[in-house]
Design a protein around this motif. Sequence first.
Motif, PDB file in Angstrom:
ATOM      1  N   PRO A  64      73.760  29.044  10.565  1.00  0.00           N
ATOM      2  CA  PRO A  64      71.784  29.701   9.814  1.00  0.00           C
ATOM      3  C   PRO A  64      71.738  30.736  10.422  1.00  0.00           C
ATOM      4  CG  PRO A  64      72.746  27.949  12.307  1.00  0.00           C
ATOM      5  CD  PRO A  64      73.315  27.950  11.364  1.00  0.00           C
ATOM      6  N   HIS A  65      73.197  31.287  10.127  1.00  0.00           N
ATOM      7  CA  HIS A  65      72.869  33.210  10.320  1.00  0.00           C
ATOM      8  C   HIS A  65      73.189  34.054   9.213  1.00  0.00           C
ATOM      9  CE1 HIS A  65      73.196  32.580  14.558  1.00  0.00           C
ATOM     10  NE2 HIS A  65      73.703  31.444  14.460  1.00  0.00           N
ATOM     11  N   ALA A  66      72.625  33.513   8.402  1.00  0.00           N
ATOM     12  CA  ALA A  66      72.851  34.071   6.747  1.00  0.00           C
ATOM     13  C   ALA A  66      73.082  35.510   7.169  1.00  0.00           C
ATOM     14  CB  ALA A  66      72.357  33.639   6.125  1.00  0.00           C
ATOM     15  N   LEU A  67      73.584  36.478   5.955  1.00  0.00           N
ATOM     16  CA  LEU A  67      73.783  37.902   5.820  1.00  0.00           C
ATOM     17  C   LEU A  67      72.304  38.707   5.381  1.00  0.00           C
ATOM     18  CD1 LEU A  67      77.167  38.413   3.953  1.00  0.00           C
ATOM     19  CD2 LEU A  67      76.608  39.053   6.822  1.00  0.00           C
ATOM     20  N   PRO A  68      72.378  40.094   6.033  1.00  0.00           N
ATOM     21  CA  PRO A  68      70.825  40.315   5.575  1.00  0.00           C
ATOM     22  C   PRO A  68      70.711  41.266   4.443  1.00  0.00           C
ATOM     23  CG  PRO A  68      71.688  41.107   7.463  1.00  0.00           C
ATOM     24  CD  PRO A  68      72.516  39.856   7.534  1.00  0.00           C
ATOM     25  N   ASP A  74      78.319  39.770  17.534  1.00  0.00           N
ATOM     26  CA  ASP A  74      79.141  39.010  18.850  1.00  0.00           C
ATOM     27  C   ASP A  74      80.076  38.288  18.438  1.00  0.00           C
ATOM     28  OD1 ASP A  74      77.155  40.447  20.741  1.00  0.00           O
ATOM     29  OD2 ASP A  74      75.938  38.385  21.272  1.00  0.00           O
ATOM     30  N   GLU A  75      79.821  37.780  17.524  1.00  0.00           N
ATOM     31  CA  GLU A  75      81.255  36.303  16.965  1.00  0.00           C
ATOM     32  C   GLU A  75      82.042  37.588  16.340  1.00  0.00           C
ATOM     33  OE1 GLU A  75      82.086  33.501  17.285  1.00  0.00           O
ATOM     34  OE2 GLU A  75      80.827  33.393  18.598  1.00  0.00           O
ATOM     35  N   ILE A  76      81.536  38.281  15.424  1.00  0.00           N
ATOM     36  CA  ILE A  76      82.880  39.312  14.867  1.00  0.00           C
ATOM     37  C   ILE A  76      83.651  40.051  16.112  1.00  0.00           C
ATOM     38  CG2 ILE A  76      83.000  40.615  12.970  1.00  0.00           C
ATOM     39  CD1 ILE A  76      82.778  38.286  12.104  1.00  0.00           C
ATOM     40  N   GLU A  77      82.610  41.072  16.725  1.00  0.00           N
ATOM     41  CA  GLU A  77      83.217  40.969  17.685  1.00  0.00           C
ATOM     42  C   GLU A  77      84.481  40.640  18.791  1.00  0.00           C
ATOM     43  OE1 GLU A  77      81.237  44.907  20.926  1.00  0.00           O
ATOM     44  OE2 GLU A  77      80.486  42.779  20.781  1.00  0.00           O
ATOM     45  N   ARG A  78      83.858  39.526  19.448  1.00  0.00           N
ATOM     46  CA  ARG A  78      84.517  38.688  19.838  1.00  0.00           C
ATOM     47  C   ARG A  78      86.349  38.479  18.740  1.00  0.00           C
ATOM     48  NH1 ARG A  78      81.747  35.022  20.355  1.00  0.00           N
ATOM     49  NH2 ARG A  78      80.799  35.758  21.981  1.00  0.00           N
ATOM     50  N   ALA A  79      85.992  38.067  18.263  1.00  0.00           N
ATOM     51  CA  ALA A  79      87.275  37.902  16.995  1.00  0.00           C
ATOM     52  C   ALA A  79      88.088  38.437  17.057  1.00  0.00           C
ATOM     53  CB  ALA A  79      86.898  37.715  15.490  1.00  0.00           C
ATOM     54  N   VAL A 106      92.969  37.938  14.646  1.00  0.00           N
ATOM     55  CA  VAL A 106      90.966  38.117  13.802  1.00  0.00           C
ATOM     56  C   VAL A 106      90.738  36.974  12.687  1.00  0.00           C
ATOM     57  CG1 VAL A 106      89.463  39.504  12.551  1.00  0.00           C
ATOM     58  CG2 VAL A 106      90.945  40.235  14.693  1.00  0.00           C
ATOM     59  N   GLU A 107      91.340  36.752  11.376  1.00  0.00           N
ATOM     60  CA  GLU A 107      91.434  35.643  10.766  1.00  0.00           C
ATOM     61  C   GLU A 107      91.166  34.295  11.289  1.00  0.00           C
ATOM     62  OE1 GLU A 107      94.616  36.747   8.244  1.00  0.00           O
ATOM     63  OE2 GLU A 107      93.561  38.387   6.770  1.00  0.00           O
ATOM     64  N   GLU A 108      91.945  33.988  12.521  1.00  0.00           N
ATOM     65  CA  GLU A 108      91.536  32.797  12.986  1.00  0.00           C
ATOM     66  C   GLU A 108      89.977  32.081  12.867  1.00  0.00           C
ATOM     67  OE1 GLU A 108      93.650  32.334  16.596  1.00  0.00           O
ATOM     68  OE2 GLU A 108      95.491  32.492  15.735  1.00  0.00           O
ATOM     69  N   HIS A 109      89.174  33.535  13.310  1.00  0.00           N
ATOM     70  CA  HIS A 109      87.828  33.101  13.493  1.00  0.00           C
ATOM     71  C   HIS A 109      87.089  32.845  11.868  1.00  0.00           C
ATOM     72  CE1 HIS A 109      83.661  33.782  14.052  1.00  0.00           C
ATOM     73  NE2 HIS A 109      83.478  34.133  15.302  1.00  0.00           N
ATOM     74  N   PRO A 110      86.307  31.562  12.096  1.00  0.00           N
ATOM     75  CA  PRO A 110      85.786  30.510  11.201  1.00  0.00           C
ATOM     76  C   PRO A 110      84.876  31.448   9.790  1.00  0.00           C
ATOM     77  CG  PRO A 110      84.554  29.379  12.230  1.00  0.00           C
ATOM     78  CD  PRO A 110      85.784  30.752  13.346  1.00  0.00           C
ATOM     79  N   TRP A 111      84.605  32.396  10.559  1.00  0.00           N
ATOM     80  CA  TRP A 111      83.769  33.766   9.427  1.00  0.00           C
ATOM     81  C   TRP A 111      83.969  34.874   9.108  1.00  0.00           C
ATOM     82  CZ3 TRP A 111      78.433  33.815  13.383  1.00  0.00           C
ATOM     83  CH2 TRP A 111      78.035  32.990  13.188  1.00  0.00           C
ATOM     84  N   VAL A 112      85.452  35.234   9.358  1.00  0.00           N
ATOM     85  CA  VAL A 112      86.821  36.067   9.072  1.00  0.00           C
ATOM     86  C   VAL A 112      87.522  35.361   7.391  1.00  0.00           C
ATOM     87  CG1 VAL A 112      88.195  37.758   9.437  1.00  0.00           C
ATOM     88  CG2 VAL A 112      86.175  37.588  11.499  1.00  0.00           C
ATOM     89  N   LEU A 123      74.587  45.059  11.450  1.00  0.00           N
ATOM     90  CA  LEU A 123      74.492  43.469  12.357  1.00  0.00           C
ATOM     91  C   LEU A 123      73.990  43.248  13.241  1.00  0.00           C
ATOM     92  CD1 LEU A 123      78.662  43.369  13.121  1.00  0.00           C
ATOM     93  CD2 LEU A 123      76.578  41.852  11.686  1.00  0.00           C
ATOM     94  N   ALA A 124      72.326  44.703  13.802  1.00  0.00           N
ATOM     95  CA  ALA A 124      71.985  43.731  15.102  1.00  0.00           C
ATOM     96  C   ALA A 124      71.456  42.711  14.835  1.00  0.00           C
ATOM     97  CB  ALA A 124      71.449  45.788  15.436  1.00  0.00           C
ATOM     98  N   ALA A 125      70.817  43.417  13.189  1.00  0.00           N
ATOM     99  CA  ALA A 125      69.066  41.992  12.727  1.00  0.00           C
ATOM    100  C   ALA A 125      70.242  40.609  13.008  1.00  0.00           C
ATOM    101  CB  ALA A 125      69.588  42.300  11.366  1.00  0.00           C
ATOM    102  N   ASP A 126      71.741  40.676  13.633  1.00  0.00           N
ATOM    103  CA  ASP A 126      72.065  39.515  14.283  1.00  0.00           C
ATOM    104  C   ASP A 126      73.111  38.890  14.891  1.00  0.00           C
ATOM    105  OD1 ASP A 126      72.392  36.373  14.433  1.00  0.00           O
ATOM    106  OD2 ASP A 126      72.115  35.759  12.384  1.00  0.00           O
ATOM    107  N   SER A 127      72.496  39.910  15.984  1.00  0.00           N
ATOM    108  CA  SER A 127      73.295  39.542  17.100  1.00  0.00           C
ATOM    109  C   SER A 127      74.263  38.261  17.492  1.00  0.00           C
ATOM    110  CB  SER A 127      72.253  39.806  18.794  1.00  0.00           C
ATOM    111  OG  SER A 127      71.802  38.602  18.972  1.00  0.00           O
ATOM    112  N   VAL A 128      73.618  37.450  17.044  1.00  0.00           N
ATOM    113  CA  VAL A 128      75.011  36.183  17.260  1.00  0.00           C
ATOM    114  C   VAL A 128      76.780  36.604  16.607  1.00  0.00           C
ATOM    115  CG1 VAL A 128      75.776  34.077  16.013  1.00  0.00           C
ATOM    116  CG2 VAL A 128      73.193  34.499  17.548  1.00  0.00           C
TER     117      VAL A 128
END
Length: 194
Positions: free
Chosen positions: A95-99, A119-124, A61-67, A111-116
């Motif tokens: 471009p995907h700042a946290l709400p 989806d990225e965290i779910e993919r990781a 999971v930590e391989e994702h750059p946002w994690v 997270l529903a406010a930003d599906s990108v």
Amino acid sequence: MFAGYRDPEHTAAAFVDGYFRTGDLGSLDDEGALTLLGRAKNVIITSTGRTVSPETWEQAVEEHPWVAHAMLVGTDRPYLTGIVVVDAEALASTPHALPEPAGTGLGILDLAADSVVHDEIERAVALANATRSPGDRAQHWRAVVLPAEHSERFVTPTLKLRRGALLDAGAPMIDELYSATASPRRRDTIRKGN
């Protein structure tokens, strides 16, 4: 590497059959090659008696750059769940700042406010789950953002996650992951720690 400690009792406790007990878990293959699997202190034993070394899932999971960090949870629970610590700085540079969080304390960032982002965290998590056997996968997960002003409470100076601190602070959230009434949409929310 060394003959032992000054105190013979400490030496006896630290060595088994002439080998130093490092606390690492490993396995030997048919050719004698050692593969490190994790740390003994991090082993999870579920309520069903399954023993799980969480590091493989967490590292995937930590391989994702946002994690920033990931933690598998499940001691004395019927199945495994995961906590994903989002790297707020890495995410802010995209471009995907946290709400903003709703409420106080463990305010939910939807997270529903930003599906990108969702989806990225779910993919990781899905990629990490794909590397594990079914009983060793996170059945549900939550993503959290650790407050910068309390980062030393959750992360060591060498940037390792303080598992106990996160488990304590996230206890209500973890309980929700095991709640029969937890909805699928809410399981994939970002929460902000104390």
